[in-house]
Design an enzyme around this catalytic site. Structure first.
Site, PDB file in Angstrom:
ATOM      1  N   CYS A   1     -67.695   4.996 -20.471  1.00  0.00           N
ATOM      2  CA  CYS A   1     -68.244   5.285 -21.801  1.00  0.00           C
ATOM      3  C   CYS A   1     -68.538   6.787 -21.932  1.00  0.00           C
ATOM      4  CB  CYS A   1     -69.527   4.503 -22.046  1.00  0.00           C
ATOM      5  SG  CYS A   1     -69.293   2.721 -22.006  1.00  0.00           S
TER       6      CYS A   1
ATOM      7  N   ASP B   1     -63.114  -0.209 -26.880  1.00  0.00           N
ATOM      8  CA  ASP B   1     -64.042   0.538 -27.729  1.00  0.00           C
ATOM      9  C   ASP B   1     -63.315   1.686 -28.421  1.00  0.00           C
ATOM     10  OD1 ASP B   1     -65.945  -1.096 -26.731  1.00  0.00           O
ATOM     11  OD2 ASP B   1     -67.074   0.431 -25.651  1.00  0.00           O
TER      12      ASP B   1
ATOM     13  N   CYS C   1     -61.847  -1.435 -22.408  1.00  0.00           N
ATOM     14  CA  CYS C   1     -62.703  -2.408 -23.076  1.00  0.00           C
ATOM     15  C   CYS C   1     -62.411  -2.499 -24.566  1.00  0.00           C
ATOM     16  CB  CYS C   1     -64.171  -2.053 -22.860  1.00  0.00           C
ATOM     17  SG  CYS C   1     -64.561  -0.369 -23.327  1.00  0.00           S
TER      18      CYS C   1
ATOM     19  N   CYS D   1     -69.855  -0.895 -27.065  1.00  0.00           N
ATOM     20  CA  CYS D   1     -71.070  -1.376 -26.420  1.00  0.00           C
ATOM     21  C   CYS D   1     -72.198  -0.348 -26.547  1.00  0.00           C
ATOM     22  CB  CYS D   1     -70.815  -1.663 -24.950  1.00  0.00           C
ATOM     23  SG  CYS D   1     -70.456  -0.173 -24.002  1.00  0.00           S
TER      24      CYS D   1
END
Lengths: 239, 137
Positions: B107, B39, B37, B64
Site C-alpha cells: 500500500c 486497489d 489486491c 483497504c
C-alpha cells in the site's frame, strides 16, 4: 510413493492414510494435490476429488482414533485439517491456480506484493481509468443510498451495464486462465514458464475486475433493497 | 489484523480527499493500481510554476484502510515541498509512520508510485526533463 510409517507397506492413493493397516500418516511435506493422490495440474476432476474428499474425511475422522495412540490422534487431527484446506482451495478454480503457482515457486498474492514491482505488472492504463471512473460513480451511488435516497435511475442503468461488461471480462479472464492452465499441464518446462507468466498477468488483471464486479453487485442489491423499503423516488414524489 | 491508530485516524478523517482540474497546466495526475489486491489510487498535485512548490495535493483511493491512509499521508507530506523534495519521499517512511504490517507494505509502495506518477505527469506537461529524477535512483 513412500511406505506406511507403521506397517511399512507401500502407500497408494492418498499419502495421508495407509490402505493396508489404516494408520494415519504425518502430514509433513504433503501438498494439496498429494492429499488426493494427484499430480500437480491446473485441470481437476472436481467430481472425483469431491468423492475422494468425503471418503478420506470419513477414514481420517478424529472420532475413529479417539482411543488410538497419541500419535494416531495427533495425525488424525492434522490430516483432517489438511484435507479440509486442500479441498477448500482446490475446488475453487482461481484459488487453485494461485496455490499451484505458489508451490511451483512463483510469487503470487499480497504477501509477495511490492517487492518485485515492475512496469510489466502495470495494468493497461485504459483499464485503470475505467475502473477508477466506475468506482467514482459507485461512490456517488453509495452516498445517495446512505442518505436514504435512491440513486438516479440513469446512473443505475449505466452502472448495471458496466457491471455486465465487467462480468463478461471476468468470464474472459477465467477462460484464458483455464486455457493457460491446460498448456501448463501438457507442456514442457519452457511452455510451463510461459504459461505461468501469463497466468500471473491474468490474475493481476482479474483482481481489479473482481473488485469492481463485487462492488457493482453490492450497489445494485442495496438499490433494490432501498426501493423495496421506501418505494422508488418517483413513487414518493407522486404521493 | 489490527490497524494502527494512525491508520485508523487517516481512514476515519482522510486528509485532502478530492479532485483537481486534470487539464490545468499546473496540475499533475497520477493514477496507479496494485495488481496484488486490485486497489486503485489517484493522487493529484498543483505546482506553483515559479517556485516548483506543491501547493495543493488531493487524492482519491478505492481500496483497504492501509491504502487510504498511505495516500492520505502522502498528500500531507508532499504539500509545501518542492517537486524535487517530494521525490525524496520513500515508501519505507510511510511504513514507519503508519506502522504498516509486512502484508500491507505494498500500500505504501502504491502511494510512492502515485507521487512519482503525479510528478511525472506534471513534468511531461511542463516540458521538464525526466532524466534527472530517474537517474537519482
Amino acid at each position: 510413493m513412500s511406505n506406511c510409517a507403521r506397517c511399512q507397506q507401500p502407500m497408494h492413493d492418498s499419502p495421508l492414510i495407509c490402505a493396508a493397516c489404516g494408520a494415519v500418516q504425518s502430514v509433513a511435506g504433503i501438498d494439496y494435490f498429494q492429499v488426493f493422490g494427484l499430480k500437480r495440474a491446473f485441470a481437476l476432476d472436481t467430481v472425483a476429488v469431491e468423492r475422494e474428499f468425503h471418503r478420506l474425511s470419513r477414514r481420517l475422522h478424529p472420532d475413529r482414533f479417539a482411543r488410538g495412540s497419541e500419535t494416531d490422534r495427533q495425525n488424525s487431527l492434522a490430516a483432517t485439517a489438511l484435507l479440509n484446506d486442500a479441498w477448500r482451495v482446490l475446488r475453487d478454480p482461481v484459488e487453485r491456480v494461485e496455490y499451484l503457482l505458489k508451490i511451483e515457486g512463483h510469487a503470487v498474492g499480497e504477501e509477495h506484493a511490492g517487492k518485485g514491482k515492475s512496469a510489466e505488472r502495470e495494468p493497461p492504463p485504459d483499464l485503470l481509468e475505467e475502473v477508477f471512473d466506475l468506482n467514482m460513480q459507485l461512490e456517488e451511488i453509495r452516498m445517495s443510498q446512505r442518505m436514504g435516497e435512491s440513486a438516479e435511475a440513469s446512473t443505475m442503468t449505466e452502472i448495471a451495464a458496466a457491471g455486465k461488461r465487467f462480468e463478461a471480462m471476468l468470464g474472459e479472464v477465467d477462460a484464458a486462465l483455464q486455457a493457460e492452465g491446460a498448456k501448463w499441464d501438457a507442456g514442457d518446462a519452457a511452455t510451463r514458464a510461459q504459461a505461468a507468466k501469463k497466468m500471473i498477468e491474468l490474475l493481476d488483471r482479474r483482481r481489479y475486475v473482481r473488485n469492481l464486479v463485487r462492488d457493482v453487485r453490492a450497489a445494485v442489491t442495496a438499490q433494490a433493497l432501498q426501493q423495496e423499503l421506501y418505494g422508488g423516488n418517483f413513487v414518493a414524489e407522486s404521493l | 489484523m489490527a490497524y494502527s491508530d494512525k491508520v485508523v485516524d487517516h481512514y476515519n478523517n482522510p486528509r485532502n480527499v478530492g479532485t483537481l482540474d486534470k487539464s490545468s497546466e499546473e496540475v499533475g495526475t497520477g493514477l496507479v493500481g496494485a495488481p496484488e489486491c486490485g486497489d486503485v489510487m489517484r493522487l493529484q498535485i498543483r505546482v506553483n510554476p515559479e517556485t516548483q512548490v506543491i501547493e495543493e495535493a488531493k487524492f482519491k483511493t478505492f481500496g483497504c484502510g492501509s491504502a487510504i491512509a498511505s495516500s492520505s499521508l502522502a498528500t500531507e507530506w508532499v504539500k509545501g515541498k518542492t517537486v524535487a523534495e517530494a521525490l525524496e519521499i520513500r515508501n519505507t517512511d510511510i511504513v514507519k509512520e503508519l506502522a504498516l504490517p509486512p502484508v500491507k507494505i505494498h500500500c505504501s509502495v502504491l502511494a510512492e508510485d502515485a507521487i512519482r506518477a503525479a510528478i511525472g505527469d506534471w513534468k511531461k506537461k511542463n516540458g521538464v526533463a525526466e532524466t534527472e529524477a530517474v537517474a537519482a535512483h
